[in-house]
Design a protein around this motif. Structure first.
Motif, short mmCIF file in Angstrom:
data_model
loop_
_atom_site.label_atom_id
_atom_site.label_comp_id
_atom_site.label_asym_id
_atom_site.label_seq_id
_atom_site.Cartn_x
_atom_site.Cartn_y
_atom_site.Cartn_z
N VAL A 56 -12.10 -4.26 -6.14
CA VAL A 56 -12.24 -5.38 -5.22
C VAL A 56 -11.53 -5.08 -3.89
O VAL A 56 -11.96 -5.55 -2.83
CB VAL A 56 -11.64 -6.67 -5.85
CG1 VAL A 56 -11.66 -7.83 -4.88
CG2 VAL A 56 -12.39 -7.00 -7.13
N CYS A 57 -10.47 -4.30 -3.95
CA CYS A 57 -9.68 -3.92 -2.78
C CYS A 57 -9.15 -2.51 -3.01
O CYS A 57 -9.05 -2.05 -4.15
CB CYS A 57 -8.49 -4.87 -2.59
SG CYS A 57 -8.93 -6.59 -2.33
N PHE A 58 -8.79 -1.86 -1.91
CA PHE A 58 -8.13 -0.55 -1.98
C PHE A 58 -6.91 -0.61 -1.08
O PHE A 58 -7.03 -0.82 0.13
CB PHE A 58 -9.08 0.57 -1.53
CG PHE A 58 -10.28 0.71 -2.41
CD1 PHE A 58 -10.20 1.38 -3.62
CD2 PHE A 58 -11.49 0.15 -2.05
CE1 PHE A 58 -11.30 1.50 -4.45
CE2 PHE A 58 -12.61 0.25 -2.86
CZ PHE A 58 -12.51 0.94 -4.07
N PHE A 59 -5.75 -0.46 -1.69
CA PHE A 59 -4.48 -0.57 -0.98
C PHE A 59 -3.88 0.83 -0.81
O PHE A 59 -3.79 1.57 -1.79
CB PHE A 59 -3.52 -1.47 -1.76
CG PHE A 59 -4.08 -2.84 -2.02
CD1 PHE A 59 -4.10 -3.79 -1.02
CD2 PHE A 59 -4.60 -3.16 -3.26
CE1 PHE A 59 -4.63 -5.06 -1.25
CE2 PHE A 59 -5.13 -4.43 -3.50
CZ PHE A 59 -5.15 -5.38 -2.50
N HIS A 60 -3.47 1.14 0.40
CA HIS A 60 -2.91 2.46 0.70
C HIS A 60 -1.55 2.30 1.35
O HIS A 60 -1.32 1.34 2.08
CB HIS A 60 -3.81 3.23 1.66
CG HIS A 60 -5.21 3.36 1.17
ND1 HIS A 60 -6.17 2.41 1.40
CD2 HIS A 60 -5.80 4.33 0.46
CE1 HIS A 60 -7.30 2.79 0.84
NE2 HIS A 60 -7.11 3.96 0.27
N VAL A 61 -0.68 3.26 1.09
CA VAL A 61 0.60 3.34 1.79
C VAL A 61 0.66 4.67 2.51
O VAL A 61 0.07 5.66 2.08
CB VAL A 61 1.81 3.19 0.83
CG1 VAL A 61 1.92 1.76 0.32
CG2 VAL A 61 1.74 4.16 -0.32
N VAL A 62 1.35 4.67 3.64
CA VAL A 62 1.62 5.89 4.39
C VAL A 62 3.05 6.25 4.07
O VAL A 62 3.97 5.47 4.34
CB VAL A 62 1.43 5.68 5.91
CG1 VAL A 62 1.68 6.97 6.66
CG2 VAL A 62 0.03 5.12 6.20
N VAL A 63 3.25 7.41 3.46
CA VAL A 63 4.55 7.80 2.92
C VAL A 63 5.05 9.06 3.63
O VAL A 63 4.28 9.99 3.87
CB VAL A 63 4.42 8.06 1.40
CG1 VAL A 63 5.74 8.46 0.79
CG2 VAL A 63 3.86 6.83 0.70
N LEU A 75 -8.02 -1.97 2.46
CA LEU A 75 -9.42 -2.41 2.52
C LEU A 75 -9.54 -3.58 1.56
O LEU A 75 -9.35 -3.43 0.35
CB LEU A 75 -10.36 -1.27 2.12
CG LEU A 75 -10.31 -0.05 3.03
CD1 LEU A 75 -11.16 1.08 2.47
CD2 LEU A 75 -10.77 -0.42 4.45
N LEU A 76 -9.83 -4.74 2.10
CA LEU A 76 -9.81 -5.99 1.34
C LEU A 76 -11.22 -6.54 1.14
O LEU A 76 -12.10 -6.35 1.97
CB LEU A 76 -8.97 -7.03 2.09
CG LEU A 76 -7.58 -6.56 2.52
CD1 LEU A 76 -6.96 -7.58 3.45
CD2 LEU A 76 -6.72 -6.30 1.31
N ASP A 77 -11.38 -7.25 0.04
CA ASP A 77 -12.62 -7.99 -0.23
C ASP A 77 -13.86 -7.11 -0.13
O ASP A 77 -14.80 -7.42 0.61
CB ASP A 77 -12.74 -9.21 0.70
CG ASP A 77 -11.55 -10.15 0.55
OD1 ASP A 77 -11.03 -10.27 -0.58
OD2 ASP A 77 -11.13 -10.74 1.55
N VAL A 78 -13.88 -6.05 -0.90
CA VAL A 78 -15.02 -5.13 -0.92
C VAL A 78 -16.22 -5.88 -1.50
O VAL A 78 -16.18 -6.38 -2.62
CB VAL A 78 -14.71 -3.88 -1.77
CG1 VAL A 78 -15.94 -3.01 -1.92
CG2 VAL A 78 -13.55 -3.10 -1.17
#
Length: 159
Positions: A56-63, A75-78
């Motif tokens: 449904v969503c793809f959450f990413h972190v920059v590390v 990326l929300l609400d696919v």
């Protein structure tokens, strides 16, 4: 060198630290997450990971090299080949091209890994930095909107 990673449970401590350290900085340009966000962080993170697992969503972190979170790009609400892009970069990492590079990478992932064909985004009119990132990464203004009572703009990018 910063690396974009799909959100995992082991990012929890670094992500919470990122959100706390940058709360006032973010609140100057986007609506504040509120005290409940921090009080219920673990449960909220768990719910986000369930959404991610469901596609449904793809959450990413920059590390960074030490595992500290420098940013988020989500990326929300696919739905039907499209999703809404959202991002925030730590104050200490702002102004160095990290947002632009991270958004470009997520756009590539959206097309190649997630099978999306378009992305939308929103920002307030007075958030010049965010507007510049969206312009540099191929987004085009589509509408004038209101965001938390402030004038804003809607954007789209075809992938």
């Amino acid at each position: 060198m910063p690396e974009l990673q799909l959100l995992r449970l082991d990012h929890a401590c670094a992500l919470l630290r990122f959100e706390r350290e940058n709360r006032a900085y973010f609140a100057a340009s986007v609506p504040d997450r509120g005290d409940d966000f921090f009080a219920e962080f673990d449960a909220r993170l768990g719910a986000l990971l369930v959404e991610q697992e469901a596609g449904v969503c793809f959450f990413h972190v920059v590390v960074d090299d030490e595992g500290e979170v420098l940013g988020r790009v989500n990326l929300l609400d696919v739905t039907a080949g499209s999703a809404e892009l959202g991002y925030r970069i730590a104050e200490r990492a702002a102004g160095r091209g990290l947002a632009t590079a991270s958004v470009r990478e997520v756009c590539r992932l959206a097309s190649r890994a997630y099978g999306l064909t378009s992305l939308t985004a929103r920002t307030t009119v007075d958030n010049a930095g965010s507007r510049a990132v969206l312009a540099r990464t191929g987004f085009e203004v589509t509408s004038e909107i209101q965001l938390a009572g402030r004038p804003g703009l809607g954007f789209v990018r075809n992938l």
